[in-house]
Design a protein around this motif. Structure first.
Motif, PDB file in Angstrom:
ATOM      1  N   THR A 126       8.652  35.133  63.178  1.00 39.96           N
ATOM      2  CA  THR A 126       8.405  33.930  63.670  1.00 39.96           C
ATOM      3  C   THR A 126       7.857  32.962  62.638  1.00 39.96           C
ATOM      4  O   THR A 126       7.348  33.443  61.765  1.00 39.96           O
ATOM      5  CB  THR A 126       7.492  33.974  65.044  1.00 39.96           C
ATOM      6  N   ALA A 127       8.121  31.629  63.053  1.00 35.01           N
ATOM      7  CA  ALA A 127       7.440  30.501  62.370  1.00 35.01           C
ATOM      8  C   ALA A 127       7.012  29.681  63.362  1.00 35.01           C
ATOM      9  O   ALA A 127       7.598  29.117  64.492  1.00 35.01           O
ATOM     10  CB  ALA A 127       8.649  29.795  61.577  1.00 35.01           C
ATOM     11  N   THR A 128       5.564  29.242  63.382  1.00 36.76           N
ATOM     12  CA  THR A 128       5.136  28.310  64.377  1.00 36.76           C
ATOM     13  C   THR A 128       4.458  27.281  63.480  1.00 36.76           C
ATOM     14  O   THR A 128       3.918  27.349  62.295  1.00 36.76           O
ATOM     15  CB  THR A 128       4.021  29.180  65.033  1.00 36.76           C
ATOM     16  N   ALA A 129       4.270  26.212  64.197  1.00 37.23           N
ATOM     17  CA  ALA A 129       3.815  24.650  63.618  1.00 37.23           C
ATOM     18  C   ALA A 129       2.628  24.798  63.128  1.00 37.23           C
ATOM     19  O   ALA A 129       1.801  25.522  64.028  1.00 37.23           O
ATOM     20  CB  ALA A 129       4.239  23.535  64.471  1.00 37.23           C
ATOM     21  N   ASP A 130       1.937  24.497  62.196  1.00 35.44           N
ATOM     22  CA  ASP A 130       0.769  24.386  61.754  1.00 35.44           C
ATOM     23  C   ASP A 130       0.223  22.887  61.160  1.00 35.44           C
ATOM     24  O   ASP A 130       0.642  22.462  60.255  1.00 35.44           O
ATOM     25  CB  ASP A 130       0.354  25.391  60.745  1.00 35.44           C
ATOM     26  N   GLY A 131      -0.008  21.984  61.983  1.00 36.82           N
ATOM     27  CA  GLY A 131       0.053  20.620  61.884  1.00 36.82           C
ATOM     28  C   GLY A 131       1.369  20.118  61.686  1.00 36.82           C
ATOM     29  O   GLY A 131       2.452  20.724  62.195  1.00 36.82           O
ATOM     30  N   ASP A 133       3.067  19.365  58.832  1.00 35.77           N
ATOM     31  CA  ASP A 133       3.623  19.680  57.645  1.00 35.77           C
ATOM     32  C   ASP A 133       3.662  21.057  56.906  1.00 35.77           C
ATOM     33  O   ASP A 133       4.020  21.401  55.779  1.00 35.77           O
ATOM     34  CB  ASP A 133       3.223  18.648  56.463  1.00 35.77           C
ATOM     35  N   HIS A 134       3.105  21.901  57.863  1.00 35.08           N
ATOM     36  CA  HIS A 134       3.117  23.323  57.516  1.00 35.08           C
ATOM     37  C   HIS A 134       3.730  24.059  58.661  1.00 35.08           C
ATOM     38  O   HIS A 134       3.610  23.771  59.821  1.00 35.08           O
ATOM     39  CB  HIS A 134       1.643  23.814  56.982  1.00 35.08           C
ATOM     40  N   VAL A 135       4.052  25.325  58.231  1.00 30.89           N
ATOM     41  CA  VAL A 135       4.376  26.457  59.536  1.00 30.89           C
ATOM     42  C   VAL A 135       3.433  27.879  59.005  1.00 30.89           C
ATOM     43  O   VAL A 135       3.046  27.981  57.798  1.00 30.89           O
ATOM     44  CB  VAL A 135       5.857  27.006  59.567  1.00 30.89           C
ATOM     45  N   LEU A 136       3.257  28.511  60.143  1.00 37.90           N
ATOM     46  CA  LEU A 136       2.707  29.840  59.855  1.00 37.90           C
ATOM     47  C   LEU A 136       3.833  31.003  60.047  1.00 37.90           C
ATOM     48  O   LEU A 136       4.540  30.816  61.013  1.00 37.90           O
ATOM     49  CB  LEU A 136       1.459  30.010  60.720  1.00 37.90           C
ATOM     50  N   LEU A 137       3.873  31.769  59.246  1.00 40.76           N
ATOM     51  CA  LEU A 137       4.948  32.783  59.525  1.00 40.76           C
ATOM     52  C   LEU A 137       4.239  34.204  59.853  1.00 40.76           C
ATOM     53  O   LEU A 137       3.219  34.560  58.919  1.00 40.76           O
ATOM     54  CB  LEU A 137       5.673  33.103  57.813  1.00 40.76           C
ATOM     55  N   ASP A 138       4.777  34.817  60.636  1.00 38.57           N
ATOM     56  CA  ASP A 138       4.334  36.322  60.887  1.00 38.57           C
ATOM     57  C   ASP A 138       5.757  37.293  60.790  1.00 38.57           C
ATOM     58  O   ASP A 138       6.637  36.701  61.436  1.00 38.57           O
ATOM     59  CB  ASP A 138       3.721  36.290  62.571  1.00 38.57           C
ATOM     60  N   ALA A 139       5.601  38.389  60.502  1.00 34.08           N
ATOM     61  CA  ALA A 139       6.821  39.050  60.162  1.00 34.08           C
ATOM     62  C   ALA A 139       6.449  40.617  59.681  1.00 34.08           C
ATOM     63  O   ALA A 139       5.123  40.716  59.114  1.00 34.08           O
ATOM     64  CB  ALA A 139       7.621  38.541  59.055  1.00 34.08           C
ATOM     65  N   SER A 140       7.343  41.324  59.689  1.00 33.11           N
ATOM     66  CA  SER A 140       7.186  42.661  59.184  1.00 33.11           C
ATOM     67  C   SER A 140       8.482  43.003  58.537  1.00 33.11           C
ATOM     68  O   SER A 140       9.506  43.447  59.522  1.00 33.11           O
ATOM     69  CB  SER A 140       6.864  43.833  60.390  1.00 33.11           C
ATOM     70  N   LYS A 141       8.672  42.587  57.215  1.00 32.18           N
ATOM     71  CA  LYS A 141       9.802  42.993  56.394  1.00 32.18           C
ATOM     72  C   LYS A 141       9.944  44.268  56.042  1.00 32.18           C
ATOM     73  O   LYS A 141       8.833  44.917  55.703  1.00 32.18           O
ATOM     74  CB  LYS A 141       9.857  42.146  55.242  1.00 32.18           C
ATOM     75  N   SER A 142      11.172  44.846  56.508  1.00 32.58           N
ATOM     76  CA  SER A 142      11.216  46.497  56.234  1.00 32.58           C
ATOM     77  C   SER A 142      11.266  46.838  54.755  1.00 32.58           C
ATOM     78  O   SER A 142      10.594  48.008  54.283  1.00 32.58           O
ATOM     79  CB  SER A 142      12.371  46.787  57.011  1.00 32.58           C
ATOM     80  N   VAL A 197       7.196  44.234  53.552  1.00 29.84           N
ATOM     81  CA  VAL A 197       6.191  43.331  53.290  1.00 29.84           C
ATOM     82  C   VAL A 197       5.790  42.641  54.753  1.00 29.84           C
ATOM     83  O   VAL A 197       6.666  42.495  55.466  1.00 29.84           O
ATOM     84  CB  VAL A 197       6.780  42.178  52.307  1.00 29.84           C
ATOM     85  N   ALA A 198       4.387  42.579  54.853  1.00 31.25           N
ATOM     86  CA  ALA A 198       3.941  42.254  55.895  1.00 31.25           C
ATOM     87  C   ALA A 198       3.375  40.658  55.946  1.00 31.25           C
ATOM     88  O   ALA A 198       2.757  40.186  54.911  1.00 31.25           O
ATOM     89  CB  ALA A 198       2.929  43.219  56.808  1.00 31.25           C
ATOM     90  N   ALA A 199       3.603  39.949  57.068  1.00 34.57           N
ATOM     91  CA  ALA A 199       2.971  38.630  56.961  1.00 34.57           C
ATOM     92  C   ALA A 199       2.259  38.149  58.313  1.00 34.57           C
ATOM     93  O   ALA A 199       2.679  38.362  59.195  1.00 34.57           O
ATOM     94  CB  ALA A 199       4.257  37.467  56.774  1.00 34.57           C
ATOM     95  N   LYS A 200       1.134  37.892  58.151  1.00 36.91           N
ATOM     96  CA  LYS A 200       0.194  37.331  59.127  1.00 36.91           C
ATOM     97  C   LYS A 200      -0.438  36.028  58.886  1.00 36.91           C
ATOM     98  O   LYS A 200      -1.176  35.645  58.100  1.00 36.91           O
ATOM     99  CB  LYS A 200      -1.062  38.506  59.173  1.00 36.91           C
ATOM    100  N   GLY A 201       0.251  35.062  59.737  1.00 34.08           N
ATOM    101  CA  GLY A 201      -0.255  33.706  59.707  1.00 34.08           C
ATOM    102  C   GLY A 201       0.014  33.088  58.210  1.00 34.08           C
ATOM    103  O   GLY A 201      -0.925  32.523  57.696  1.00 34.08           O
ATOM    104  N   VAL A 202       0.974  33.300  57.454  1.00 32.97           N
ATOM    105  CA  VAL A 202       1.314  32.909  55.953  1.00 32.97           C
ATOM    106  C   VAL A 202       1.733  31.448  56.297  1.00 32.97           C
ATOM    107  O   VAL A 202       2.852  31.111  56.869  1.00 32.97           O
ATOM    108  CB  VAL A 202       2.584  33.664  55.355  1.00 32.97           C
ATOM    109  N   ARG A 203       0.947  30.592  55.479  1.00 36.37           N
ATOM    110  CA  ARG A 203       1.083  29.144  55.553  1.00 36.37           C
ATOM    111  C   ARG A 203       1.998  28.624  54.363  1.00 36.37           C
ATOM    112  O   ARG A 203       1.792  29.057  53.098  1.00 36.37           O
ATOM    113  CB  ARG A 203      -0.331  28.464  55.235  1.00 36.37           C
TER     114      ARG A 203
END
Ligand SMILES: Cc1cc2nc3c(=O)[nH]c(=O)nc-3n(C[C@H](O)[C@H](O)[C@H](O)COP(=O)(O)OP(=O)(O)OC[C@H]3O[C@@H](n4cnc5c(N)ncnc54)[C@H](O)[C@@H]3O)c2cc1C
Length: 372
Positions: A126-131, A133-142, A197-203
């Motif tokens: 997922t990508a969620t809005a952060d303000g 001009d930014h997004v937060l990415l969450d993912a579990s890349k295999s 590669v895991a992503a937790k709230g990557v801006r």
């Protein structure tokens, strides 16, 4: 000096001498990547206006193929770099384009996920809005080639707000919230750091979106696929050439005490010829695909897909033959064939997998929709 003239000494003095050791230790080819960067070869497809060599897909396939003859793992790192760089050239920021052109920035694709597996066109991350001009990415890349080694990831997620299946982002690999939970210890391509590669709230800045929100599928299939599949096919073609060269060297110099070399056995020669036919068939299919990409044609999409499936399957056959004609000797690491045999196994299951490509090709043949 041409791109291949720049490449040859790097292969001979850095890539080939280290290939067996990197494979044994599952160690990333850092020295080779630095040398390729210094020679300008990481900027091969970068436009001249940003300082690159301004060459195209045909030259990129030549580079990847030559490296793969001696080290397919390094060739796959370069493949993923060119694949990511293609999209950054089209949609990315000028400063990163200049860094790639200067050979100071290695990139890669981070598309496959534990949720969507090889169906990269339908990410669940997922990508969620952060303000504004930014997004937060969450993912579990295999599996991400060059995980923890690249400077950036060309990343897929579900769209932020738009409809559609996906959106593509350029993610700084040093961002907070990124982690690579376990190192790669695989069967083949052991030196290419293909780790999760895991992503937790990557801006990530909105400005680092590659293409429009929700337009990821078009970016993947129209902008990326022709480059990506031809380069993976070229890894397969290069490693087939390397396996056959080594097999021929072995059978022509190895003989029986009673007289005669292995090459004097007709059954063995027939197997070698079949392997050569499979390899040259893959070259032919790739040549047609490159022609369609350059000149257009109604069957371009089909030809592009075909090139990866044909080369990946041929590589399974050719490396199997190379092992067989060299007998028990091929089990020895110093003969150099078993590494290529192991490395050859990846292409068929790298997305789009051979099974998926064959299903798409058959759907086209039968006039069926490509996706239900
Ligand atoms: C060495 C290596 C490097 C990689 N590097 C990267 C990278 O840099 N970036 C990246 O994004 N990914 C990378 N990948 C991941 C790769 O692209 C695939 O996503 C992954 O190999 C698929 O594995 P899986 O277990 O998820 O397969 P699954 O999707 O679970 O597939 C299992 C089997 O089912 C078959 N199958 C699946 N769907 C269908 C279908 N619709 N029809 C018929 N058969 C089907 C497949 O062909 C396969 O045989 C890498 C993989 C490897 C092995």
């Amino acid at each position: 000096m041409s791109h291949l003239e720049k490449l040859e000494p790097i292969v001979e003095t850095i890539i080939l001498p280290r290939a067996a050791e990197l494979d044994r230790e599952a160690r990333f080819p850092r020295e080779a990547i630095a040398a390729l960067g210094e020679a300008g070869l990481l900027g091969l497809i970068s436009a001249k206006e940003v300082g690159g060599m301004g060459l195209g897909l045909a030259e990129a396939t030549e580079v990847v193929e030559r490296i793969a003859r001696d080290c397919p793992a390094t060739a796959m790192v370069v493949t993923m770099h060119y694949a990511g760089a293609t999209l950054i050239e089209m949609h990315g920021p000028a400063d990163i384009r200049r860094e790639i052109a200067a050979g100071r920035h290695l990139t890669t694709l981070a598309w496959s996920e534990t949720g969507s597996r090889s169906h990269f066109w339908a990410p669940v991350s997922t990508a969620t809005a952060d303000g504004d001009d930014h997004v937060l990415l969450d993912a579990s890349k295999s599996m991400v080639t060059s995980a923890g080694e690249a400077d950036s990831y060309v990343w897929s997620s579900q769209p932020l707000a738009a409809g559609g299946a996906s959106t593509i982002w350029l993610v700084d690999a040093r961002s907070d919230g990124l982690s690579s939970p376990r190192p790669f210890d695989g069967l083949g391509l052991r030196a290419n750091a293909s780790a999760p590669v895991a992503a937790k709230g990557v801006r990530v800045p909105l400005a680092h979106r590659l293409g429009g929100d929700g337009e990821g599928q078009g970016v993947m299939f129209n902008d990326e696929l022709p480059t990506f599949v031809n380069l993976i096919a070229s890894v397969s073609i290069g490693l087939m050439e390397g396996a056959l060269q080594r097999a021929v060297a072995h059978v022509t110099k190895t003989g029986f005490a009673a007289g005669g070399t292995l090459a004097e056995l007709p059954t063995l020669r027939a197997q070698l010829a079949q392997a050569r036919n499979a390899l040259d068939g893959a070259r032919g299919v790739r040549a047609v695909a490159l022609d369609r990409i350059a000149n257009g044609g109604d069957d371009t999409f089909m030809r592009v897909l075909q090139t990866k499936a044909v080369a990946a399957e041929a590589a399974l056959l050719v490396t199997d033959t190379a092992m067989r004609v060299c007998g028990g000797a091929a089990f020895r690491k110093d003969v150099g064939i078993e590494r290529l045999f192991r490395d050859s196994r990846a292409a068929a299951v790298m997305a789009p997998t051979t099974d998926v490509i064959n299903d798409l090709l058959a759907r086209m043949m039968c006039g069926m929709p490509l996706m239900e």
